[in-house]
Design a protein around this motif. Structure first.
Motif: not given
Ligand SMILES: O=C(O)COP(=O)(O)O
Length: 247
Positions: A92-93, A100, A96
């Protein structure tokens, strides 16, 4: 350097394969002769099984197979011996981060291979993540993401090209997987010759009895190697096998 090599561990991209992803006749011949002389020849790749299997089968390799940088180890009969996945919270990180910084990204999961241009799963927690990858042309962005990832102790951060980042669960790398295969074959790491070109090959090159870097390898890999062979376009694998293994 004279060592009694019993197992040859070969990286695929940039090593065993030419740039067009084919295996040269010269490499095939050296692998065949090594097997005829009783040596085990194994592919140890960052690729998932799906993208490695056809080439591996065409070489009639009779021993274990290491895929996704050691995230999976397969028996000679191609049954799964070991699988280590990344905790979904880290995925998930990473997703992201990729979104980003607008980087290319992909992942090998037990359920399939996905990338930015295919339908990437939204329900992260429903999948078993073997490896997550970024491809980043911008050096600063790549360094920033690399540093962020390296701070997470549960992750193993490496690459298989100068522009990518590949992430496995901590402790998962090709050397750790080879050690497990050695145990099963009842041989020591000193009886292994490992050949590779990228940072995901560094550990196996350092820890094997003979570590060989390709002429086209990344500088750190060449520095760590016992010997530098010809490039992947010039049958460097065959050259290393002839030099260190064949009678
Ligand atoms: O990680 C990849 O897909 C490249 O695989 P390799 O480790 O065989 O070079």
């Amino acid at each position: 350097m004279k060592k009694d090599i019993q197992l040859i561990a070969l990286d695929m991209d940039g090593t065993l394969l030419r740039n067009d992803h084919s295996v040269s006749e010269e490499n095939r011949e050296a692998i065949k002769t090594a097997q005829e002389q009783g040596k085990a020849v194994m592919v140890s790749t960052g690729r998932p099984l799906l993208y490695a299997e056809k080439i591996v089968d065409s070489l009639n390799l009779s021993t274990y197979l290491i895929t996704v940088n050691g995230g999976e180890i397969w028996s000679p009969e191609r049954t799964l011996i070991e699988r280590t996945i990344i905790d979904s919270s880290h995925v998930e990180f990473m997703l992201d981060m990729a979104l980003k910084h607008d980087t290319h990204y992909w992942s090998s999961t037990v359920e399939g291979v996905f990338n930015k241009n295919t339908t990437f799963p939204k329900n992260i927690y429903d999948f078993q993540w073997l490896k997550f990858g970024f491809d980043i042309k911008d050096d600063d962005v790549r360094e920033l993401i690399w540093n962020e990832l390296s701070m997470r102790e549960e992750l193993e951060v490496t690459n298989s090209s100068m522009t990518n980042i590949e992430v496995n669960a901590a402790g998962i790398n090709k050397a750790a997987a080879i050690r497990k295969v050695c145990k099963r074959l009842n041989i020591s790491m000193d009886e292994v010759m490992a050949v590779g070109d990228s940072l995901n090959d560094l550990a196996m090159i350092k820890e094997s009895g003979i570590g060989v870097a390709m002429e086209n390898a990344q500088p750190k890999v060449k520095e760590a190697a016992d010997w530098v062979t010809h490039s992947n376009e010039d049958h460097g694998v065959a050259e290393a096998i002839r030099r260190f293994v064949l009678k």
